[in-house]
Design a protein around this motif. Structure first.
Motif, mmCIF file in Angstrom:
data_model
loop_
_atom_site.group_PDB
_atom_site.id
_atom_site.type_symbol
_atom_site.label_atom_id
_atom_site.label_comp_id
_atom_site.label_asym_id
_atom_site.label_seq_id
_atom_site.Cartn_x
_atom_site.Cartn_y
_atom_site.Cartn_z
ATOM 1 N N VAL A 82 0.792 -1.171 0.037
ATOM 2 C CA VAL A 82 -0.024 -0.001 0.002
ATOM 3 C C VAL A 82 0.868 1.274 0.014
ATOM 4 N N LEU A 83 1.887 1.163 0.977
ATOM 5 C CA LEU A 83 2.968 2.298 0.705
ATOM 6 C C LEU A 83 3.708 2.778 -0.463
ATOM 7 N N THR A 84 4.045 1.549 -1.112
ATOM 8 C CA THR A 84 4.657 1.892 -2.482
ATOM 9 C C THR A 84 3.538 2.330 -3.514
ATOM 10 N N ALA A 85 2.331 2.105 -3.172
ATOM 11 C CA ALA A 85 1.191 2.806 -4.170
ATOM 12 C C ALA A 85 1.596 4.120 -4.443
ATOM 13 N N ILE A 86 2.037 4.944 -3.341
ATOM 14 C CA ILE A 86 2.201 6.414 -3.430
ATOM 15 C C ILE A 86 3.068 6.755 -4.502
ATOM 16 N N PRO A 87 4.082 6.340 -4.583
ATOM 17 C CA PRO A 87 5.137 6.783 -5.690
ATOM 18 C C PRO A 87 4.624 6.209 -7.010
ATOM 19 N N ILE A 88 3.931 5.160 -6.954
ATOM 20 C CA ILE A 88 3.447 4.693 -8.596
ATOM 21 C C ILE A 88 2.406 5.563 -8.939
ATOM 22 N N VAL A 89 1.649 6.126 -8.121
ATOM 23 C CA VAL A 89 0.440 6.865 -8.454
ATOM 24 C C VAL A 89 1.113 8.175 -8.912
ATOM 25 N N LEU A 90 2.256 8.637 -8.260
ATOM 26 C CA LEU A 90 2.726 10.003 -8.693
ATOM 27 C C LEU A 90 3.540 9.902 -9.834
ATOM 28 N N ILE A 91 4.301 8.676 -10.076
ATOM 29 C CA ILE A 91 4.743 8.623 -11.417
ATOM 30 C C ILE A 91 3.926 8.480 -12.531
ATOM 31 N N THR A 92 2.810 7.778 -12.274
ATOM 32 C CA THR A 92 1.799 7.658 -13.078
ATOM 33 C C THR A 92 1.210 9.075 -13.893
ATOM 34 N N ILE A 93 0.765 9.939 -12.746
ATOM 35 C CA ILE A 93 0.155 11.154 -13.039
ATOM 36 C C ILE A 93 1.395 11.863 -13.806
ATOM 37 N N THR A 94 2.381 12.005 -13.333
ATOM 38 C CA THR A 94 3.561 12.795 -14.021
ATOM 39 C C THR A 94 3.829 12.340 -15.379
ATOM 40 N N VAL A 95 3.973 10.949 -15.845
ATOM 41 C CA VAL A 95 4.124 10.566 -16.976
ATOM 42 C C VAL A 95 3.103 10.897 -17.990
ATOM 43 N N CYS A 96 1.869 10.448 -17.254
ATOM 44 C CA CYS A 96 0.380 10.782 -18.071
ATOM 45 C C CYS A 96 0.450 12.325 -18.717
ATOM 46 N N PHE A 97 0.482 13.182 -17.440
ATOM 47 C CA PHE A 97 0.427 14.463 -17.703
ATOM 48 C C PHE A 97 1.389 15.142 -18.888
ATOM 49 N N PHE A 98 2.732 14.601 -18.735
ATOM 50 C CA PHE A 98 3.444 15.160 -20.070
ATOM 51 C C PHE A 98 3.248 14.294 -21.240
ATOM 52 N N ILE A 99 3.116 13.353 -21.220
ATOM 53 C CA ILE A 99 2.496 12.517 -22.502
ATOM 54 C C ILE A 99 1.374 13.100 -23.177
ATOM 55 N N LEU A 100 0.526 13.421 -22.181
ATOM 56 C CA LEU A 100 -0.657 14.168 -23.083
ATOM 57 C C LEU A 100 -0.458 15.467 -23.673
ATOM 58 N N ARG A 101 0.568 16.178 -23.202
ATOM 59 C CA ARG A 101 0.948 17.498 -23.678
ATOM 60 C C ARG A 101 1.854 17.198 -25.114
ATOM 61 N N LEU A 102 2.488 16.220 -25.092
ATOM 62 C CA LEU A 102 3.362 15.768 -26.285
ATOM 63 C C LEU A 102 2.402 15.453 -27.502
ATOM 64 N N ASP A 120 2.448 -2.239 -13.812
ATOM 65 C CA ASP A 120 1.323 -1.533 -13.262
ATOM 66 C C ASP A 120 1.150 -0.222 -14.007
ATOM 67 N N ILE A 121 2.000 0.506 -13.802
ATOM 68 C CA ILE A 121 2.163 1.989 -14.478
ATOM 69 C C ILE A 121 1.779 1.912 -15.998
ATOM 70 N N MET A 122 2.505 0.979 -16.520
ATOM 71 C CA MET A 122 2.208 0.765 -17.914
ATOM 72 C C MET A 122 0.733 0.642 -18.375
ATOM 73 N N TYR A 123 0.028 -0.243 -17.473
ATOM 74 C CA TYR A 123 -1.153 -0.868 -17.531
ATOM 75 C C TYR A 123 -2.082 0.478 -17.541
ATOM 76 N N ALA A 124 -1.847 1.543 -16.505
ATOM 77 C CA ALA A 124 -2.694 2.513 -16.068
ATOM 78 C C ALA A 124 -2.646 3.637 -17.248
ATOM 79 N N LEU A 125 -1.741 3.710 -17.924
ATOM 80 C CA LEU A 125 -1.342 4.729 -18.882
ATOM 81 C C LEU A 125 -2.195 4.641 -20.081
ATOM 82 N N PRO A 126 -3.094 5.592 -20.519
ATOM 83 C CA PRO A 126 -3.743 5.632 -21.783
ATOM 84 C C PRO A 126 -2.924 4.904 -23.005
ATOM 85 N N TYR A 127 -2.847 3.711 -23.405
ATOM 86 C CA TYR A 127 -2.042 3.491 -24.583
ATOM 87 C C TYR A 127 -2.312 4.097 -26.009
#
Lengths: 537, 307, 305
Positions: free
Chosen positions: B9-29, C145-152
């Motif tokens: 559960v604790l490791t979930a925090i950085p994962i969520v943060l990484i996901t948000i970050t990657v997704c945020f910047f990919i979107l703008r690309l 997990d992260i790869m799963y979640a990101l909109p491919y």
């Protein structure tokens, strides 16, 4: 054994729910509305699927009759000054909002000020730019909203002053950007004001339910002045993004009207449901943009060869199957205040072989033959119909020495590329906002420089001819409708003679209407208000 | 086990943060933006719209504005469905999608396990071939085609069930969507169960059990079922997350109010807020499901140990 | 009953044999082939599949119409033997049979390459994560997990922007989408396999981790991997049609089975021939692949040896 019991229980429950719902209500119209509305705010909406809902929740000064002509709406009468600049509207005494508050002229003053307020960022604000100082306020050149040409003389009298005489202004007022709003409601609820519990309208129906992705429901408004004439008590606007599924629902009797249907099913519908599929001319043009800002399409002869070799007669009836009429000009037939013979080039009458020969000759002169073909990239946004047309035209161009590479992309990417000028040939289309020739001809005007950057607007092909621009300019200042129409005709001929783009066909509206529904009249604007319809069980 | 779960559960925090970050910047690309529709917006309108959604600020400050919002539980507005905030869209759609997904999950898993077990016991006999054929048809036929066929058959021709649409409280409206959604899932489960069951039936301890004269049913229940479920369990996580987000086609065809369709449509519309909101939601679902699956795994196979 | 009839009696010894060295003296391949050919469903599947592949490759040369040739006089027409449109034409007047064969070639290629890519990545990734366990496993699986979640879709769109459109990219793109689930399944299996005696034995014998993974773990993954791969192929074919829809994949006038079916599905009633040909080929092909997959799984399973 168990499964059959469950099935039985499920079907009984469903049947019961259906019976209960039909018993409790009088007449419900189930309308397949197309896409999900992005917004019910008249200043944010942008699609015909939104118009179909908003136009029932609100009513403008002028409204649409069953043929979508402008008729008296919330204003019972109006006068127009002799110079065509000042419109004075007299509001109906019995015009009320759905919460019982009387409609006043101030509601329009609030609405137009909000529409033009740069902060609102209303996409369609430009439709009401004929109003005095509107465009300047919208561009933040004027910050004093009281200078806007919209004044409340008293509670029931509204005066609108225009920049210049505009023959289509009453038409423009039927658009949802001309609807009144309740400033107090918007201020009270903020972003939430269009939710069913909050929204207050002045139209024949009021919103009671909005399930995003599925449906919206409206019921007859008790405060609407014409409520006694409404034959439909309740409306359900269903999301029908999947056209095939929507047709299945229609065939099962779940929907009464479909506002679009798959073109491939036209013949099937005609054979099996005669008279229910409505296909009618629609004010809009489907065309290919040619990027004239760089070679080779800056060469008018190549553009001519490309246009000549497109056999338009085969596209509507055969490739699409719904019989769209071929387009050679730029202004749809039936556009208001645009009398005279429609533009038709002489080559349109030639036999196709002769056109191809001429096109081959032009291409050869430019140095291209089937052995040494001109390579072009044709971009279209992903859609089955666009694809078919692109495939057909690729084949037509092959014979004159043009080798086409097809390139499809999703809508955002496609239009991003068109606007950036990053294309050679691209698909585009235009549905008229109001019935006036300037609405399509403006697409070909040279861009304007803003803050050092050339803004080409919707002129993706970057066609530019000072003569054309000056004709358009003269027309916009011309008060005499006949002379104005003549100037616009000249402008159209100028641009088309230079093959500013390749018009392909005129759009048609496609509806499916159940025999139970009466009062649905096909019209060139494809606007059918529910207040004119009735339904028999 | 509890410590393990807590750490996850604790490791979930950085994962969520990484996901948000990657997704945020990919979107703008990605080329194109939320306001690139068929018509060009006047530059002034565009400027005002961008200002309204903070898009005119430097990307990095947009990122921190967004993160700040997320920490306050505010996922921002939807740029395409302008009358709704992202949180509101999710709160309306999520319960429905969960209900639909879980129904399909239960139906598909149960039916798939039964079919797979029967096929394994009858391996290479006609019930096996027949079941495998049915299961495969369920997997192979794309759901948009299957949906059209069942709509025509049950709705238009037979008139047994509503063709589409949503009616709050009506179960009949959900029968066809659940059927379509559970078919491929059930099919996969059946295939995996059949495969691993055949494997287990060939192992020493099952042979030993047989040689002791135990009946087929008893062997299945006591010895074969639990180990045979191992590969199935590791599929259930992805399977369920697929059901929860793969309801796109079903929701669109049947005009249902779920969030499945946003996973695709938001990305296509470049609805930045909605893409990020659904992605965050999705990563939570995946992390939770994976944790459950790993714990289940440990329970099913005592040899697997977590430190 | 399967599993107890006359198979190898020396089953208990197999783990030890595997743990030291692959058994010598008899060919594994021959053995597997013998098992495969004993499976009637698999045999028939091989035959039908070969026929379809051959027909897709050779058939177009014998057809009167090319897949991109427009017959302007025959747009959306039902089968017409006189003109040589044996399975009708599409809305552009192109021969459905010729297009289906071209689409079959394309789909076979895409599915083959993409499945290969996803299986290779998935097995390596999953086996490594599962075998090493601990922190390595945790980090690797959280990446999944992260790869799963990101909109491919976004990845795909950006890939096109960076690399332009190319079929190679399509294969890679699809392979990269599909390996995630495979990796999870493989990792789960590995976790359980690595506790078995023969792995302990191999470790005791001084084998390095990668030797153990490739020699002892991967062969034992055959069952779930083959089955999951056959489950992946239908998904890849449909994913391909969606990516083509986005403009990444196959470009007109070329086509694929998935694209043909997605065009045929809405007109199932009005123009049934547009659905029938591609759907029949796809369903037959995938059915055969699955039966073959089952047969292969049974034949290759080291435990049955």
């Amino acid at each position: 054994m168990k499964i059959t019991q469950v099935l039985k229980a499920v079907t009984t429950a469903g049947a019961l729910a259906l019976m209960m719902s039909s018993a409790a209500l009088a007449v419900t119209l189930n309308l397949g509305n197309g896409s999900e509305p992005g917004s019910l705010d008249p200043h944010k909406a942008s699609g015909d699927w939104e118009n179909r809902i908003i136009g029932e929740l609100y009513e403008g000064l002028v409204a649409e009759d069953a043929q979508a002509n402008a008729i008296a709406g919330q204003a019972e009468s109006w006068t127009i000054s002799d110079d065509g600049l000042v419109y004075t509207f007299k509001l109906r005494a019995d015009a009320n909002w759905s919460d019982g508050v009387p409609v006043t002229a101030q509601n329009w003053v609030d609405a137009f000020q909000r529409l033009f307020d740069p902060k609102t960022a209303a996409e369609y604000a430009y439709l009401q730019f004929p109003i005095k100082n509107a465009s300047k306020i919208n561009a933040a050149e004027i910050t004093d909203f009281s200078q806007l040409g919209v004044k409340a003389i008293d509670d029931k009298t509204l005066e609108i002053t225009l920049e210049a005489s505009t023959p289509f202004f009453l038409q423009a007022l039927t658009h949802y950007t001309g609807y009144p709003i309740r400033k107090d409601i918007i201020e009270k609820f903020g972003d939430q004001w269009t939710q069913p519990d909050n929204i207050v309208g002045n139209g024949p129906y009021k919103l009671v339910e909005w399930v995003p992705g599925s449906y919206l429901r409206g019921v007859k408004s008790d405060t609407y002045y014409g409520k006694d004439n409404l034959k439909i008590d309740e409306v359900r606007w269903d999301n029908t993004e999947d056209l095939t599924a929507a047709l299945n629902r229609y065939r099962a009797g779940e929907l009464d009207i479909l506002t679009d249907f798959p073109a491939d099913q036209y013949k099937f519908l005609q054979d099996n449901y005669p008279g229910q599929a409505h296909v009618a001319p629609f004010l809009g043009i489907y065309y290919y943009v040619l990027n004239q800002s760089k070679p080779p399409l800056d060469n008018v002869n190549i553009r001519k060869a490309l246009s000549l070799s497109v056999l338009r007669d085969v596209i509507g009836p055969d490739v699409l199957g719904t019989g769209e009429l071929p387009a050679y000009g730029w202004v749809p037939n039936g556009t208001a205040n645009y009398e005279g013979t429609p533009y038709a080039p002489d080559w349109a009458e030639w036999p196709y072989d002769q056109r191809v020969e001429e096109a081959k000759k032009l291409m050869a002169e430019a140095g291209y033959t089937p052995e040494n073909p001109l390579k072009l990239q044709l971009r279209y946004n992903t859609n089955e119909n666009h694809q078919r047309i692109a495939v057909a035209i690729t084949d037509m161009w092959k014979q004159i020495g043009v080798q086409v590479e097809l390139f499809n992309a999703e809508t955002a990417v496609h239009y991003d590329a068109l606007r950036a000028g990053d294309f050679q040939v691209g698909r585009a289309g235009w549905l008229m906002d109001y019935s006036d020739a300037s609405n399509t001809l403006d697409l070909l005007k040279t861009g304007t420089t803003q803050e050092g950057v050339m803004n080409w607007g919707n002129n993706y092909g970057r066609y530019s001819n000072p003569d054309f621009d000056s004709l358009m300019d003269q027309a916009s200042k011309e008060l005499d409708l006949v002379k104005r129409s003549d100037l616009l005709h000249q402008a159209e001929a100028k641009a088309m003679d230079e093959f500013a783009a390749i018009p392909i066909y005129w759009y048609v509206s496609k509806n499916v209407v159940s025999p139970k529904i009466t009062g649905f009249e096909d019209n060139a604007k494809d606007i059918n208000r529910i207040r004119w319809m009735s339904k028999s069980e | 086990m509890f410590g393990y779960a807590l750490r996850r559960v604790l490791t979930a925090i950085p994962i969520v943060l990484i996901t948000i970050t990657v997704c945020f910047f990919i979107l703008r690309l990605a080329p194109g933006g939320p306001f690139d529709g068929e018509r060009a917006l006047p530059p002034d309108v565009m400027k005002n719209l961008r200002a309204h959604y903070n898009l005119d600020q430097p990307l990095i400050s947009q990122y921190f504005i967004y993160l700040g919002g997320v920490f306050r539980g505010d996922f921002g507005p939807s740029m395409v469905m302008e009358d709704f905030s992202v949180s509101r869209l999710i709160s309306i759609g999520l319960p429905f999608t969960l209900m639909l997904g879980f129904s399909a999950f239960v139906v598909g898993t149960v039916a798939g396990m039964i079919a797979g077990a029967v096929a394994a016991v009858q391996q290479n006999k006609w019930p096996d071939y027949l079941l495998v054929a049915i299961v495969l048809i369920g997997i192979i036929i794309p759901n948009f085609l299957m949906a059209n066929l069942v709509q025509l058959f049950f709705g238009v021709y037979l008139r047994w069930l509503p063709v589409g649409g949503y009616q709050p409280g009506s179960i009949a409206h959900l029968v066809l969507p659940v059927l379509i959604l559970s078919l491929p899932h059930g099919g996969r489960v059946a295939r995996l169960v059949r495969g691993s069951m055949i494997e287990v039936l060939g192992t020493n301890y099952v042979r030993t059990a047989r040689s002791k004269g135990l009946g087929t049913r008893l062997i299945l229940a006591r010895h074969a079922l639990k180990p045979a479920l191992l590969p199935v369990v590791s599929y259930l996580g992805p399977g369920l997350s697929y059901l929860l987000t793969g309801s796109l086609v079903v929701e669109q065809v049947f005009a249902l109010p779920g969030i499945g369709k946003y996973f695709i449509s938001a990305a296509l519309n470049r609805d930045y807020g909605l893409v990020l909101g659904t992605t965050i939601l999705y990563v939570f679902i995946i992390l939770a499901l994976n944790l459950i699956v790993d714990v289940l795994y440990a329970w099913l196979d005592p040899k697997v140990r977590y430190r | 009953m399967a599993g107890i009839t006359g198979k190898d009696a020396a089953l208990t010894a197999y783990a030890n044999a595997l743990a030291t060295e692959a058994p010598k003296g008899r060919s594994l391949t021959q053995d597997a082939l013998r098992r495969l050919f004993n499976n009637k469903a698999a045999l028939v599947s091989i035959f039908v599949l070969t026929a379809i592949v051959l027909f897709a490759l050779v058939g177009p040369y014998f057809l009167p119409w090319a897949y991109d040739k427009i017959d302007w006089a025959g747009i959306r027409k039902p089968p017409d033997w006189a003109k040589g449109h044996y399975f009708g034409t599409d809305q552009n007047g192109r021969d459905m049979l010729a297009r289906t064969l071209q689409g079959t070639q394309m789909s076979l290629l895409v599915a083959g390459v993409a499945t290969f890519v996803s299986v290779v990545i998935g097995i390596l990734y999953g086996a490594i994560a599962g075998y090493f366990g601990g922190k390595i496993d945790a980090v690797m699986m959280r990446f999944v997990d992260i790869m799963y979640a990101l909109p491919y879709i976004l990845f795909v769109i950006i890939l096109v922007v960076i690399f332009g459109r190319s079929p190679v990219l399509l294969f890679v793109g699809i392979g990269c989408l599909e390996w995630l689930t495979m990796a999870r399944i493989v990792r789960g299996q590995t976790l359980s396999i690595k506790q078995r005696e023969f792995i302990e034995a191999a470790k005791a014998g001084g084998a390095g981790p990668f030797t153990i993974i490739f020699r002892h773990i991967v062969p034992n993954l055959t069952g779930p991997v083959v089955i999951y791969a056959t489950l992946t192929i239908p998904e890849i074919i449909i994913t391909e049609s969606f990516l083509s829809y986005l403009g990444l994949g196959v470009q007109e006038p070329q086509t694929s089975l998935g694209t043909l079916i997605s065009f045929g599905a809405p007109v199932a009633e009005a123009l049934p021939w547009m659905l029938f040909t591609p759907a029949a080929i796809l369903v037959t092909m995938l059915l055969c692949l699955s039966y073959l997959g089952d047969g292969l799984r049974d034949a290759l399973d080291p435990k049955d040896r």
